[in-house]
Design a protein around this motif. Structure first.
Motif, PDB file in Angstrom:
ATOM      1  N   VAL A  41       0.857  -1.185   0.000  1.00  0.00           N
ATOM      2  CA  VAL A  41       0.000   0.000   0.000  1.00  0.00           C
ATOM      3  C   VAL A  41       0.896   1.239   0.000  1.00  0.00           C
ATOM      4  O   VAL A  41       1.925   1.268   0.669  1.00  0.00           O
ATOM      5  N   ASP A  42       0.520   2.237  -0.806  1.00  0.00           N
ATOM      6  CA  ASP A  42       1.307   3.462  -0.915  1.00  0.00           C
ATOM      7  C   ASP A  42       0.756   4.594  -0.065  1.00  0.00           C
ATOM      8  O   ASP A  42       1.482   5.497   0.318  1.00  0.00           O
ATOM      9  N   CYS A  43      -0.553   4.582   0.183  1.00  0.00           N
ATOM     10  CA  CYS A  43      -1.171   5.602   1.029  1.00  0.00           C
ATOM     11  C   CYS A  43      -2.535   5.089   1.468  1.00  0.00           C
ATOM     12  O   CYS A  43      -3.060   4.130   0.904  1.00  0.00           O
ATOM     13  N   VAL A  44      -3.086   5.735   2.468  1.00  0.00           N
ATOM     14  CA  VAL A  44      -4.410   5.394   2.964  1.00  0.00           C
ATOM     15  C   VAL A  44      -5.234   6.675   2.969  1.00  0.00           C
ATOM     16  O   VAL A  44      -4.830   7.681   3.553  1.00  0.00           O
ATOM     17  N   ILE A  45      -6.383   6.620   2.309  1.00  0.00           N
ATOM     18  CA  ILE A  45      -7.264   7.781   2.225  1.00  0.00           C
ATOM     19  C   ILE A  45      -8.556   7.446   2.968  1.00  0.00           C
ATOM     20  O   ILE A  45      -9.212   6.458   2.647  1.00  0.00           O
ATOM     21  N   CYS A  46      -8.894   8.265   3.938  1.00  0.00           N
ATOM     22  CA  CYS A  46     -10.086   8.039   4.758  1.00  0.00           C
ATOM     23  C   CYS A  46     -11.053   9.206   4.583  1.00  0.00           C
ATOM     24  O   CYS A  46     -10.639  10.334   4.327  1.00  0.00           O
ATOM     25  N   ASN A  47     -12.318   8.926   4.795  1.00  0.00           N
ATOM     26  CA  ASN A  47     -13.361   9.923   4.578  1.00  0.00           C
ATOM     27  C   ASN A  47     -13.597  10.837   5.779  1.00  0.00           C
ATOM     28  O   ASN A  47     -14.464  11.687   5.740  1.00  0.00           O
ATOM     29  N   ASN A  48     -12.855  10.624   6.846  1.00  0.00           N
ATOM     30  CA  ASN A  48     -12.842  11.589   7.943  1.00  0.00           C
ATOM     31  C   ASN A  48     -11.582  11.377   8.778  1.00  0.00           C
ATOM     32  O   ASN A  48     -10.890  10.373   8.645  1.00  0.00           O
ATOM     33  N   ASP A  49     -11.278  12.326   9.621  1.00  0.00           N
ATOM     34  CA  ASP A  49     -10.074  12.240  10.435  1.00  0.00           C
ATOM     35  C   ASP A  49     -10.160  11.121  11.458  1.00  0.00           C
ATOM     36  O   ASP A  49      -9.146  10.493  11.773  1.00  0.00           O
ATOM     37  N   GLY A  50     -11.339  10.858  11.979  1.00  0.00           N
ATOM     38  CA  GLY A  50     -11.481   9.784  12.961  1.00  0.00           C
ATOM     39  C   GLY A  50     -11.040   8.444  12.395  1.00  0.00           C
ATOM     40  O   GLY A  50     -10.306   7.687  13.051  1.00  0.00           O
ATOM     41  N   MET A  51     -11.476   8.125  11.182  1.00  0.00           N
ATOM     42  CA  MET A  51     -11.058   6.870  10.561  1.00  0.00           C
ATOM     43  C   MET A  51      -9.556   6.893  10.279  1.00  0.00           C
ATOM     44  O   MET A  51      -8.865   5.886  10.470  1.00  0.00           O
TER      45      MET A  51
END
Length: 148
Positions: A41-51
Motif C-alpha cells: 500500500v502506498d497511502c491510505v485515504i479516509c473519509n474523515n479524520d477519525g477513521m
C-alpha cells in the motif's frame, strides 16, 4: 475523490476498500485485517479524520513508519491537526462551516426570490448542490487550522 484521482492521469490501484462508518475503532480493526493480507500500500485515504486516526493507531501498533505511509483524512478536526503536527497523518482537508452557512443563506435568498441560484458561485450544473472549496491542511499550514 475517485473522479479526481482518475482525472489526474495516474494509474490508481485500489488495494482495499471498505466502510468504517466514520468510526475510529472500526477503521483500526479493518486496517489491521488489511495488513494481514500482506498487500502493498502506498497511502491510505479516509473519509474523515477519525477513521484516519484509527489507521494511524493500527500502523503504530504494527510498527509501520508513518513517514513512509501517508494517511489522509477529512475535516481538519483538532485530533487530526494534532496528528499532522506529530507527523502521524500527512494531510486532511478543512470544510468551512462558515463558508457552507454563507452559501446556504445565499441559496435561500435566491429561492425566496424565485430565482434558481444559477449565478451562485460553486453551484452544480443541475442546480442541486453548491460546492464550497475544501482547504488543504498539511504540515505547512496546520497551525492555521488547529484551533478552528
Amino acid at each position: 475523490m475517485k473522479q479526481t484521482l482518475q482525472a489526474s492521469g495516474k494509474t490508481i490501484n485500489y488495494a482495499f476498500e471498505d466502510y468504517a462508518n466514520w468510526e475510529t475503532d472500526q477503521a483500526k480493526e479493518l486496517f489491521e485485517i488489511f495488513l494481514q493480507t500482506g498487500s502493498p500500500v502506498d497511502c491510505v485515504i479516509c473519509n474523515n479524520d477519525g477513521m484516519a486516526l484509527g489507521v494511524v493507531e493500527a500502523c503504530k501498533e504494527a510498527g509501520i513508519d508513518l513517514s513512509t505511509l501517508p494517511v489522509l483524512g477529512v475535516d481538519a478536526t483538532a485530533d487530526g491537526c494534532e496528528a499532522i503536527k506529530n507527523g502521524e497523518m500527512a494531510f486532511t482537508v478543512y470544510q468551512s462551516g462558515l463558508g457552507q452557512g454563507q452559501k446556504a443563506v445565499e441559496m435561500a435568498i435566491c429561492l425566496a426570490n424565485n430565482t434558481n441560484g444559477q449565478d451562485v458561485e460553486g453551484i452544480t450544473e443541475d442546480g442541486l448542490y453548491v460546492w464550497v472549496p475544501f482547504e488543504k491542511v498539511d504540515s505547512s499550514n496546520v497551525s492555521e487550522y488547529a484551533s478552528k
